[in-house]
Design a protein around this motif. Structure first.
Motif, mmCIF file in Angstrom:
data_model
loop_
_atom_site.group_PDB
_atom_site.id
_atom_site.type_symbol
_atom_site.label_atom_id
_atom_site.label_comp_id
_atom_site.label_asym_id
_atom_site.label_seq_id
_atom_site.Cartn_x
_atom_site.Cartn_y
_atom_site.Cartn_z
ATOM 1 N N LEU A 19 0.827 -1.203 0.000
ATOM 2 C CA LEU A 19 0.000 0.000 0.000
ATOM 3 C C LEU A 19 0.866 1.259 0.000
ATOM 4 N N ARG A 20 1.938 1.257 0.762
ATOM 5 C CA ARG A 20 2.847 2.414 0.787
ATOM 6 C C ARG A 20 3.395 2.695 -0.607
ATOM 7 N N LEU A 21 3.806 1.638 -1.310
ATOM 8 C CA LEU A 21 4.358 1.809 -2.650
ATOM 9 C C LEU A 21 3.283 2.237 -3.649
ATOM 10 N N ILE A 22 2.072 1.726 -3.499
ATOM 11 C CA ILE A 22 0.967 2.145 -4.372
ATOM 12 C C ILE A 22 0.673 3.629 -4.170
ATOM 13 N N ALA A 26 0.950 6.735 -6.833
ATOM 14 C CA ALA A 26 -0.128 7.701 -7.100
ATOM 15 C C ALA A 26 0.395 9.130 -7.025
ATOM 16 N N VAL A 27 1.267 9.404 -6.086
ATOM 17 C CA VAL A 27 1.875 10.737 -5.992
ATOM 18 C C VAL A 27 2.712 11.000 -7.236
ATOM 19 N N TYR A 28 3.525 10.032 -7.632
ATOM 20 C CA TYR A 28 4.364 10.169 -8.826
ATOM 21 C C TYR A 28 3.512 10.410 -10.067
ATOM 22 N N GLU A 29 2.363 9.730 -10.153
ATOM 23 C CA GLU A 29 1.482 9.854 -11.317
ATOM 24 C C GLU A 29 0.525 11.039 -11.213
ATOM 25 N N ARG A 30 0.774 11.909 -10.242
ATOM 26 C CA ARG A 30 0.042 13.160 -10.082
ATOM 27 C C ARG A 30 -1.418 12.959 -9.680
ATOM 28 N N CYS A 31 -1.685 11.872 -8.981
ATOM 29 C CA CYS A 31 -3.034 11.563 -8.496
ATOM 30 C C CYS A 31 -2.962 11.130 -7.034
ATOM 31 N N PRO A 32 -2.448 11.986 -6.154
ATOM 32 C CA PRO A 32 -2.182 11.550 -4.780
ATOM 33 C C PRO A 32 -3.411 11.118 -3.989
ATOM 34 N N ALA A 37 -7.554 1.760 -2.308
ATOM 35 C CA ALA A 37 -7.123 0.482 -1.735
ATOM 36 C C ALA A 37 -6.754 0.670 -0.263
ATOM 37 N N THR A 38 -6.948 -0.386 0.492
ATOM 38 C CA THR A 38 -6.571 -0.413 1.907
ATOM 39 C C THR A 38 -5.727 -1.659 2.148
ATOM 40 N N ALA A 39 -5.108 -1.728 3.294
ATOM 41 C CA ALA A 39 -4.362 -2.937 3.644
ATOM 42 C C ALA A 39 -5.302 -4.145 3.630
ATOM 43 N N GLU A 40 -6.534 -3.946 4.094
ATOM 44 C CA GLU A 40 -7.509 -5.046 4.122
ATOM 45 C C GLU A 40 -7.895 -5.493 2.712
ATOM 46 N N SER A 41 -8.134 -4.543 1.797
ATOM 47 C CA SER A 41 -8.508 -4.929 0.436
ATOM 48 C C SER A 41 -7.334 -5.610 -0.269
ATOM 49 N N LEU A 42 -6.124 -5.143 0.000
ATOM 50 C CA LEU A 42 -4.954 -5.806 -0.586
ATOM 51 C C LEU A 42 -4.779 -7.207 -0.024
ATOM 52 N N ASP A 120 1.868 -7.324 -21.045
ATOM 53 C CA ASP A 120 1.280 -6.060 -21.483
ATOM 54 C C ASP A 120 1.224 -5.090 -20.315
ATOM 55 N N TRP A 121 1.236 -3.788 -20.610
ATOM 56 C CA TRP A 121 1.059 -2.745 -19.602
ATOM 57 C C TRP A 121 0.732 -1.447 -20.295
ATOM 58 N N ALA A 122 0.372 -0.459 -19.518
ATOM 59 C CA ALA A 122 0.065 0.874 -20.040
ATOM 60 C C ALA A 122 1.029 1.874 -19.416
ATOM 61 N N VAL A 123 1.298 2.946 -20.154
ATOM 62 C CA VAL A 123 2.188 4.013 -19.682
ATOM 63 C C VAL A 123 1.470 5.335 -19.885
ATOM 64 N N LEU A 124 1.520 6.191 -18.882
ATOM 65 C CA LEU A 124 0.935 7.517 -19.038
ATOM 66 C C LEU A 124 1.638 8.261 -20.167
ATOM 67 N N ASP A 125 0.867 8.998 -20.972
ATOM 68 C CA ASP A 125 1.430 9.629 -22.164
ATOM 69 C C ASP A 125 2.489 10.684 -21.879
#
Length: 161
Positions: A19-22, A26-32, A37-42, A120-125
């Motif tokens: 969760l910490r890394l996720i 999100a901060v890196y991808e400009r969506c902090p 997600a929570t520890a429980e959902s993970l 496969d994966w996606a990359v932000l433009d």
């Protein structure tokens, strides 16, 4: 350098680090504020009775610096499974040290062990640094296919008919 980077499959008890890394991603991808997600959902999705999502962690046991979160998909055209890399992230402090390459190498090994035809994966433009890295390892951008998504109210409306 990548030979010395410890990569392991996430296991119960790692939910907080995942969760910490996720959240850092999100901060890196400009969506902090986007992470729901929570520890429980993970815990439920990664370590439940029939997990369909998996994660590799890179770095020290107690404080991983990298994450590759993935799941298996299927290609009707190849007639074989594929792996989908949902998230790849390396902490700022560990970038440039081969961590991402080590995570992708481990993911490639997993793909081959599962007889997968591809990853496969996606990359932000806007993430040109990531695109350059992916080109260096031999990956290529796909053309002709656009990612699409349905979620939230539209997903509920579709399900309701």
């Amino acid at each position: 350098m990548t030979e010395n980077i410890a990569i392991r499959l996430a296991r119960p008890g790692d939910e907080g680090e995942v969760l910490r890394l996720i959240k850092a991603l999100a901060v890196y991808e400009r969506c902090p504020d986007a992470v729901a997600a929570t520890a429980e959902s993970l815990r439920a999705t990664l370590f439940g009775p029939a997990p369909q999502v998996f994660a590799f962690l890179a770095g020290p046991e107690a404080a991983p610096v990298g994450l590759a979160l993935w799941f298996q998909t299927y290609s009707t055209w190849t007639g074989r499974p594929s792996l989908y890399l949902e998230d790849l992230f390396v902490d700022d402090s560990a970038r440039g040290q081969g961590v991402a390459r080590a995570l992708l190498r481990r993911l490639a090994q997993e793909a081959l062990a599962r007889d997968c035809a591809r990853i496969d994966w996606a990359v932000l433009d806007w993430n040109t640094e990531a695109m350059a890295f992916y080109r260096r390892i031999g990956a290529r951008a796909q053309s002709g296919w656009q990612p699409w998504r349905i979620e939230g109210a539209a997903l509920s409306a579709l399900a309701a008919g």
